[in-house]
Motif scaffolding. Structure first.
Motif, PDB file in Angstrom:
ATOM      1  N   VAL A   1      46.564  -9.975   5.358  1.00  0.00           N
ATOM      2  CA  VAL A   1      47.658  -8.996   4.780  1.00  0.00           C
ATOM      3  C   VAL A   1      48.600  -8.477   5.932  1.00  0.00           C
ATOM      4  N   ARG A   2      49.902  -8.505   5.641  1.00  0.00           N
ATOM      5  CA  ARG A   2      51.131  -8.164   6.600  1.00  0.00           C
ATOM      6  C   ARG A   2      51.651  -7.028   6.266  1.00  0.00           C
ATOM      7  N   LYS A   3      51.972  -6.291   7.677  1.00  0.00           N
ATOM      8  CA  LYS A   3      52.641  -4.944   7.845  1.00  0.00           C
ATOM      9  C   LYS A   3      54.106  -5.197   7.476  1.00  0.00           C
ATOM     10  N   ASN A   4      54.659  -4.541   6.446  1.00  0.00           N
ATOM     11  CA  ASN A   4      55.938  -4.714   6.015  1.00  0.00           C
ATOM     12  C   ASN A   4      56.811  -3.751   6.620  1.00  0.00           C
ATOM     13  N   SER A   5      57.122  -3.895   8.185  1.00  0.00           N
ATOM     14  CA  SER A   5      58.040  -2.981   8.939  1.00  0.00           C
ATOM     15  C   SER A   5      59.554  -2.961   8.439  1.00  0.00           C
ATOM     16  N   GLU A   6      59.988  -4.137   7.678  1.00  0.00           N
ATOM     17  CA  GLU A   6      61.243  -4.482   7.377  1.00  0.00           C
ATOM     18  C   GLU A   6      61.443  -3.602   5.886  1.00  0.00           C
ATOM     19  N   GLY A   7      60.482  -3.238   5.250  1.00  0.00           N
ATOM     20  CA  GLY A   7      60.891  -2.645   3.966  1.00  0.00           C
ATOM     21  C   GLY A   7      61.760  -1.727   3.604  1.00  0.00           C
ATOM     22  N   ALA A   8      62.540  -1.743   2.624  1.00  0.00           N
ATOM     23  CA  ALA A   8      63.722  -0.694   2.544  1.00  0.00           C
ATOM     24  C   ALA A   8      63.290   0.432   2.155  1.00  0.00           C
ATOM     25  N   THR A   9      62.075   0.765   1.348  1.00  0.00           N
ATOM     26  CA  THR A   9      61.560   1.879   1.111  1.00  0.00           C
ATOM     27  C   THR A   9      60.353   2.553   1.716  1.00  0.00           C
ATOM     28  N   ASP A  10      60.229   3.858   1.666  1.00  0.00           N
ATOM     29  CA  ASP A  10      58.743   4.265   2.140  1.00  0.00           C
ATOM     30  C   ASP A  10      57.877   3.617   1.513  1.00  0.00           C
ATOM     31  N   GLU A  11      57.748   3.454   0.120  1.00  0.00           N
ATOM     32  CA  GLU A  11      56.887   2.629  -0.488  1.00  0.00           C
ATOM     33  C   GLU A  11      56.476   1.246  -0.166  1.00  0.00           C
ATOM     34  N   GLU A  12      57.729   0.654   0.010  1.00  0.00           N
ATOM     35  CA  GLU A  12      57.376  -0.687   0.358  1.00  0.00           C
ATOM     36  C   GLU A  12      56.764  -0.887   1.604  1.00  0.00           C
ATOM     37  N   ARG A  13      57.058  -0.053   2.929  1.00  0.00           N
ATOM     38  CA  ARG A  13      56.613  -0.016   4.347  1.00  0.00           C
ATOM     39  C   ARG A  13      55.015   0.429   3.989  1.00  0.00           C
ATOM     40  N   GLY A  14      54.905   1.206   2.903  1.00  0.00           N
ATOM     41  CA  GLY A  14      53.397   1.860   2.930  1.00  0.00           C
ATOM     42  C   GLY A  14      52.494   0.661   2.216  1.00  0.00           C
ATOM     43  N   ARG A  15      52.867  -0.206   1.830  1.00  0.00           N
ATOM     44  CA  ARG A  15      51.998  -1.409   1.324  1.00  0.00           C
ATOM     45  C   ARG A  15      51.841  -2.516   2.039  1.00  0.00           C
ATOM     46  N   LEU A  16      50.534  -2.924   2.325  1.00  0.00           N
ATOM     47  CA  LEU A  16      50.354  -3.950   3.142  1.00  0.00           C
ATOM     48  C   LEU A  16      50.364  -5.146   2.077  1.00  0.00           C
ATOM     49  N   GLU A  17      51.088  -6.126   2.360  1.00  0.00           N
ATOM     50  CA  GLU A  17      51.483  -7.300   1.627  1.00  0.00           C
ATOM     51  C   GLU A  17      50.450  -8.402   1.888  1.00  0.00           C
ATOM     52  N   VAL A  18      49.698  -8.812   0.779  1.00  0.00           N
ATOM     53  CA  VAL A  18      48.643  -9.963   0.707  1.00  0.00           C
ATOM     54  C   VAL A  18      49.693 -11.496   0.965  1.00  0.00           C
ATOM     55  N   ILE A  19      49.452 -12.041   2.134  1.00  0.00           N
ATOM     56  CA  ILE A  19      49.938 -13.141   2.199  1.00  0.00           C
ATOM     57  C   ILE A  19      49.091 -14.588   2.400  1.00  0.00           C
ATOM     58  N   GLY A  20      47.916 -14.408   2.282  1.00  0.00           N
ATOM     59  CA  GLY A  20      46.801 -15.440   2.420  1.00  0.00           C
ATOM     60  C   GLY A  20      45.727 -15.147   1.599  1.00  0.00           C
ATOM     61  N   GLU A  21      45.217 -16.151   0.850  1.00  0.00           N
ATOM     62  CA  GLU A  21      43.968 -16.087   0.109  1.00  0.00           C
ATOM     63  C   GLU A  21      43.165 -17.305   0.121  1.00  0.00           C
ATOM     64  N   TYR A  22      41.881 -17.214   0.032  1.00  0.00           N
ATOM     65  CA  TYR A  22      41.009 -18.471   0.465  1.00  0.00           C
ATOM     66  C   TYR A  22      39.721 -18.327  -0.173  1.00  0.00           C
ATOM     67  N   HIS A  23      39.064 -19.046  -0.750  1.00  0.00           N
ATOM     68  CA  HIS A  23      37.628 -18.903  -1.026  1.00  0.00           C
ATOM     69  C   HIS A  23      36.854 -19.663  -0.065  1.00  0.00           C
ATOM     70  N   LEU A  24      36.090 -18.766   0.729  1.00  0.00           N
ATOM     71  CA  LEU A  24      35.099 -19.444   1.816  1.00  0.00           C
ATOM     72  C   LEU A  24      33.856 -20.123   1.284  1.00  0.00           C
ATOM     73  N   GLY A  25      33.465 -19.250   0.226  1.00  0.00           N
ATOM     74  CA  GLY A  25      31.998 -19.647  -0.152  1.00  0.00           C
ATOM     75  C   GLY A  25      30.766 -19.237   0.831  1.00  0.00           C
ATOM     76  N   GLU A  26      31.112 -18.300   1.643  1.00  0.00           N
ATOM     77  CA  GLU A  26      30.085 -17.689   2.505  1.00  0.00           C
ATOM     78  C   GLU A  26      30.483 -16.225   2.864  1.00  0.00           C
ATOM     79  N   PHE A  27      29.373 -15.376   2.974  1.00  0.00           N
ATOM     80  CA  PHE A  27      29.628 -13.936   3.018  1.00  0.00           C
ATOM     81  C   PHE A  27      29.809 -13.639   4.562  1.00  0.00           C
ATOM     82  N   VAL A  28      30.770 -13.182   5.237  1.00  0.00           N
ATOM     83  CA  VAL A  28      31.071 -13.171   6.493  1.00  0.00           C
ATOM     84  C   VAL A  28      30.706 -12.011   6.848  1.00  0.00           C
ATOM     85  N   ASN A  29      29.816 -11.809   7.961  1.00  0.00           N
ATOM     86  CA  ASN A  29      29.378 -10.459   8.761  1.00  0.00           C
ATOM     87  C   ASN A  29      30.506 -10.004   9.787  1.00  0.00           C
TER      88      ASN A  29
END
Length: 775
Positions: free
Chosen positions: A623-651
Motif C-alpha cells: 500500500v502507498r501513502k497518498n500525500s498528494e491527494g486532493a481531499t482529506d478522504e483521499e489522503r486518509g486512504r492507503l492505496e493498494v498498489i501491489g498484490e501477489y499470491h505467495l502460497g505461504e503463510f509469512v510470519n
C-alpha cells in the motif's frame, strides 16, 4: 513416498517387500532439511564481513531449535603468514605416488620462494636446488617419473622431486621470453612474444620440443588440463588471444587449429580452463572485467557449444581446479571469489565468504588434508573449505520452543523468548528469557517468567539520555478463563558480566504483541492500543518506564514497524493503518488506513511512502501513502498498489540480505526484505527500479509462454491475489523463481524467449544472473 512434516525434517522413504537385517521394511533414501515453522528470525552479520546470516526460531516444543542460515562457502582458516605481492602459487609432491603435497611454490615479481611443512606441522621456507629461485615462476607442476617442472620467462626446468636436482632444461630462443605457460604431468605448452606457441613433451629426464606454431596475435592465456580418459595427457589445448579477443582450441601434439570462438567486446581473456563436471566437458574462459564465459566441449572434435556468460566480479579472474570430497570444482579468484560446481548437469556459482582473492591453489598436505592455499590482501592463508553448496544451515537444538529472537551487537549476544513443556502429569508450560553467546550459541543466562506468562515480543534498544543498550521484553498473562489477555508486562534488562539483570518493569493492560525503538523512547502494541513510553530517571538514580501517550482504534494491534515519526500497524482484521507521532502535542494520530478487511500476519516498511503486508490467505500486498491527494478522504486512504499470491503463510519480514552487498554493483543499490514462513521457506523481496521492473515483467510474460506450469496449471492464475471475497491478477510483483528458471532452459528455449524479447540470449542471461546476486 515422501513424508512431510511442518515441524521436523522431511524424508524420502522406500517401502521394501523384504525386511532388512534389523527387520524393517522401511528404507530412508534421503533426508531434507526443514526450517519450518519459522516463528521468528533476525538478520545478523556475525563474522562482520558485510554479509548477513539469518538466525531462525524453528520447529516446535521439544523439537525446537535455532538455525543459522548463511549463503556462500566459508573458508576455515588453519594457518596464515604475511606475504605481500604474491603473483602465483602451486603445490608439488615429493614423489609421483605420494598421496600428499609437500611443497608450496610461491611466486613474486622477482623471486620464487618454496615453502614446506616441517615436523611440527608448520610452514617453513626450503629449497628445491634445481629450481631458479631468483626469478618469477610462471607455472609449476608435478611431472611423471618423480619429476617437477618449473617454467620461467627464460626456460623450462625439469627437476627430480627426490634429489631436487636439475635433470633437463629447455631455453627460450634468443631474443624471446616466455609470457604465459601451462603444463600437466607429461606436457608443457608455452607462448613467447610475437605469438609463438611452443609444445613440449616430458620424458624420463627429457624435455622434447615437439611442435612450434606462429599465431597472428599475442597469446594471453593457455590451458592443457587433461579431461579425457588419460589423466596425464591432453589431446586439446585452449588458447586465449589478444587483439581479436578470441579463444581457440588446438589439437595436440599437432597444434592444428580446430575451433575459433570470437568472444566479442574489447576485454581480453585472462584465464582459460578445460574441466569436466558430472561427465560433461567444459571450457571456462575468464575475462579481464570479471565476466566468465562457459562452453560445452565436444572432446572428439573440439567443437564449442552452449555458450553462456555470467558476471562474477569486476576484476580479472584466475581459474583453478581443486577437489573436495572426491569431486572436482573450480575456484575463480577475483574481487568476488566464487566456486563453480555442477549439480544436476547445471553449472552453479557460489560466492566464497572472503573479500578478495588474488590466487588459490589446492594444498593437500598430511597436516592440512584437503586444504586450499589462498593469497589475499598481503597474506597467505591455508584453510579447509565448507561443503560445496549455496546455503549452509547449522542447527542448534534447544529441546524447547523458541518463539522470539533478537541480537545485541554491543554484548555479542542473542536473547530468545522460549517455552518448555514440563514433564509433569499436567504438562504445564514454563516460559523463559534466555541469553545466548552469539559465537557459541550456548545459553549463558536465564530469566524465568511467571506462571501463565508468555514472552510475546523482544527488542534490543537504547533510550534518550542513556548510553546503555537494553533488551526489552513484552509479555502476556495467558489465563485459561480469558479469551484475550488482560494483563502483561514490559521488562527491561541489561547484560552485565554475561548475565541478564532486570532494570525496570511496567505492568500493562493486555498482551504486549510488539515492541519498537521510537525516537529514544519505547513504542508498544498492547491489545487494541498503541502506547508510547519514555525512559525516566528517578531521584534515587534508578530508571522507570512512564506512559507518554497512546492511540486506540484497533481490533488487535499485532505487528508494528516505525520509520521516523511514522508508525505502521498491522491489525488482526483491519489490514494496515498509518499513524504519526506529533511532538508538539505529544500525541499519536491516525494519518491513513487501508479499508480492506485483511487478516494480517506481518508488515514491513519498504520506503517512506510504501508499506508491505502479508495476510492469512497466503497473499502479499503493498500500500502507498497518498500525500498528494486532493481531499482529506483521499489522503486518509492507503492505496493498494501491489498484490501477489505467495502460497505461504509469512510470519515475519526483516530488512537485510544473505549476500555480500558490493556498492559498485547495480544490485548493491537494491533494497531487500527477507521473509520467513510457517512451512520453513526463506524468501527475498527486492524493490526494483522502474526500468528493470518493466524489462523483467516482459521477460516473465515471455517465459510463461515457454514454461508450462506443473500439471498444466496456469502460472498467472496461481500468482493471482486470492481471498474469500475476490480474486485479482497479480500486479507490481514479479516471480523471481520463474525469471531465474530462464538460466535452466535449453539453448533452443532460451532463443525462443530471446526472440520474443528482442534481446540476445547473452544479454538476457547476464541480466538474470545479476538478479541471482540478490539472494
Amino acid at each position: 513416498m515422501c513424508l512431510h512434516s511442518v515441524i521436523v525434517p522431511m524424508q524420502l522413504i522406500k517401502l521394501n517387500l523384504q525386511p532388512d537385517t534389523k527387520g524393517s521394511y522401511v528404507e530412508v533414501l534421503e533426508r531434507f532439511v526443514n526450517l519450518g515453522p519459522i516463528v521468528d528470525f533476525c538478520v545478523v552479520d556475525l563474522e562482520r564481513q558485510g554479509q548477513g546470516q539469518v538466525v531462525t526460531c524453528s520447529g516446535a516444543y521439544k523439537d525446537g531449535s535455532l538455525r543459522v542460515v548463511r549463503n556462500g562457502i566459508g573458508i576455515n582458516e588453519q594457518a596464515s603468514v604475511e606475504l605481500q605481492g604474491i603473483k602465483g602459487m602451486w603445490s608439488l609432491r615429493s614423489s609421483t605416488d605420494d598421496p600428499f603435497d609437500t611443497f608450496l611454490v610461491v611466486s613474486f615479481i622477482s623471486e620464487t620462494r618454496i615453502l614446506a611443512m616441517n615436523l611440527e606441522d608448520e610452514l617453513e621456507e626450503t629449497e628445491i636446488e634445481g629450481f631458479n629461485s631468483q626469478v618469477q615462476t610462471l607455472f609449476c607442476h608435478d611431472a611423471v617419473y618423480n619429476q617437477l617442472v618449473q617454467v620461467t620467462s627464460s626456460s623450462v626446468r625439469l627437476v627430480s622431486s627426490i634429489s631436487r636436482e636439475l635433470r633437463n632444461e629447455w631455453h627460450a630462443p634468443s631474443g624471446y621470453s616466455v609470457n604465459v605457460a601451462t603444463a600437466n604431468a607429461t606436457q608443457v605448452l608455452l607462448a613467447t612474444g610475437g605469438g609463438h606457441l611452443v609444445y613440449l613433451e616430458i620424458g624420463d629426464g627429457t624435455l622434447t620440443e615437439v611442435k612450434h606454431a606462429q599465431l597472428e596475435y599475442e597469446i594471453s592465456c593457455l590451458d592443457i588440463n587433461p579431461i579425457g580418459e588419460n589423466s596425464n595427457y591432453s589431446h586439446l589445448a585452449a588458447v586465449g588471444m589478444w587483439t581479436d579477443i578470441s579463444v581457440r582450441i588446438f589439437s595436440l601434439p599437432e597444434l592444428n587449429l580446430i575451433t575459433k570462438e570470437q568472444l566479442g567486446g574489447e576485454i581480453i581473456p585472462r584465464s582459460v580452463l578445460l574441466c569436466s563436471f558430472e561427465g560433461t566437458s567444459y571450457l571456462l574462459c575468464a575475462l579481464g572485467d570479471g565476466h566468465l564465459l562457459n562452453f560445452q566441449v565436444n572432446m572428439s572434435n573440439g567443437e564449442l557449444t552452449d555458450r553462456k556468460k555470467v558476471s562474477l566480479g569486476t576484476q580479472p579472474i584466475t581459474l583453478r581446479t581443486f577437489s573436495s570430497k572426491n569431486t572436482t570444482h573450480v575456484f575463480a579468484s577475483s574481487d568476488r571469489p566464487t566456486v563453480i560446481y555442477s549439480s544436476n548437469k547445471k553449472l552453479l556459482y557460489s560466492n566464497v565468504n572472503l573479500k578478495e582473492v588474488g590466487h588459490m591453489c589446492p594444498f593437500n598436505s598430511a597436516a592440512f588434508p584437503d586444504s586450499l592455499a589462498i593469497a589475499k590482501e598481503g597474506e597467505l592463508t591455508i584453510g579447509t573449505i565448507d561443503d560445496i553448496q549455496k546455503l549452509h544451515i547449522r542447527t542448534i537444538p534447544l529441546g524447547e520452543h523458541a518463539r522470539r529472537i533478537c541480537h545485541q551487537e554491543q554484548s555479542r549476544t542473542f536473547a530468545i523468548c522460549c517455552l518448555k513443556n514440563q514433564s509433569s502429569a499436567d504438562e504445564s508450560e514454563m516460559h523463559f528469557i534466555r541469553l545466548l553467546d552469539d559465537q557459541t550459541l550456548e545459553c549463558i543466562s536465564t530469566y524465568p517468567l511467571d506462571t501463565f506468562e508468555y514472552g510475546c515480543s523482544i527488542l534490543s534498544c537504547s533510550f534518550s539520555d542513556d548510553t546503555n543498550v537494553y533488551y526489552c521484553v513484552g509479555t502476556a498473562y495467558v489465563l485459561p478463563e480469558e479469551n484475550e489477555p488482560t494483563k502483561g508486562r514490559i521488562l527491561v534488562f541489561i547484560v552485565e558480566d554475561g548475565k541478564l539483570q532486570l532494570i525496570a518493569e511496567k505492568e500493562t493492560k493486555g498482551a504486549v504483541y510488539s515492541l519498537n525503538a521510537f525516537n529514544g523512547k519505547l513504542l508498544a502494541a498492547i491489545n487494541q492500543k498503541i502506547q508510547l513510553y519514555k525512559w525516566m530517571l528517578r531521584e534515587d538514580g534508578s530508571r522507570e518506564i512512564q506512559t507518554e501517550c497512546g492511540h486506540h482504534g484497533h481490533i488487535l494491534a499485532l505487528y508494528v514497524k516505525t520509520r521516523g515519526d511514522f508508525i505502521v500497524v498491522g491489525d488482526l482484521m483491519k489490514s494496515i493503518s498509518l499513524l504519526i507521532y506529533k511532538h508538539e502535542e505529544g500525541a499519536i494520530e491516525e494519518r491513513a488506513r487501508d479499508y480492506n478487511a485483511n487478516w494480517m500476519s506481518a508488515v514491513e516498511i519498504l520506503d517512506d511512502d510504501t508499506y508491505l503486508g502479508a495476510e492469512n490467505n497466503f497473499n502479499l500486498f503493498t500500500v502507498r501513502k497518498n500525500s498528494e491527494g486532493a481531499t482529506d478522504e483521499e489522503r486518509g486512504r492507503l492505496e493498494v498498489i501491489g498484490e501477489y499470491h505467495l502460497g505461504e503463510f509469512v510470519n515475519r519480514f526483516r530488512h537485510g540480505s544473505l549476500v555480500m552487498r558490493l556498492p559498485d554493483s547495480e544490485v548493491g543499490q537494491i533494497q531487500t526484505v527477507i521473509f520467513g514462513t510457517v512451512n520453513g521457506a526463506i524468501g527475498v523481496i527486492a524493490s526494483l527500479p522502474h526500468d528493470q521492473y518493466v524489462f523483467l515483467e516482459k521477460l516473465q510474460s515471455n517465459l510463461r509462454k515457454v514454461i508450462k506450469g506443473v500439471g498444466g496449471l496456469s502460472h498467472e492464475q496461481w500468482r493471482s491475489f486470492n481471498n474469500e471475497k475476490r480474486t485479482a491478477e497479480a500486479k507490481n510483483f514479479l516471480d523471481g523463481d520463474l525469471i531465474e528458471s530462464f538460466l535452466d532452459l535449453s539453448r533452443g528455449k532460451m532463443e525462443e524467449v530471446s526472440k520474443g524479447m528482442g534481446v540476445s540470449v547473452e544479454e538476457l542471461s547476464k541480466r538474470v544472473e545479476e538478479l541471482t546476486r540478490l539472494h
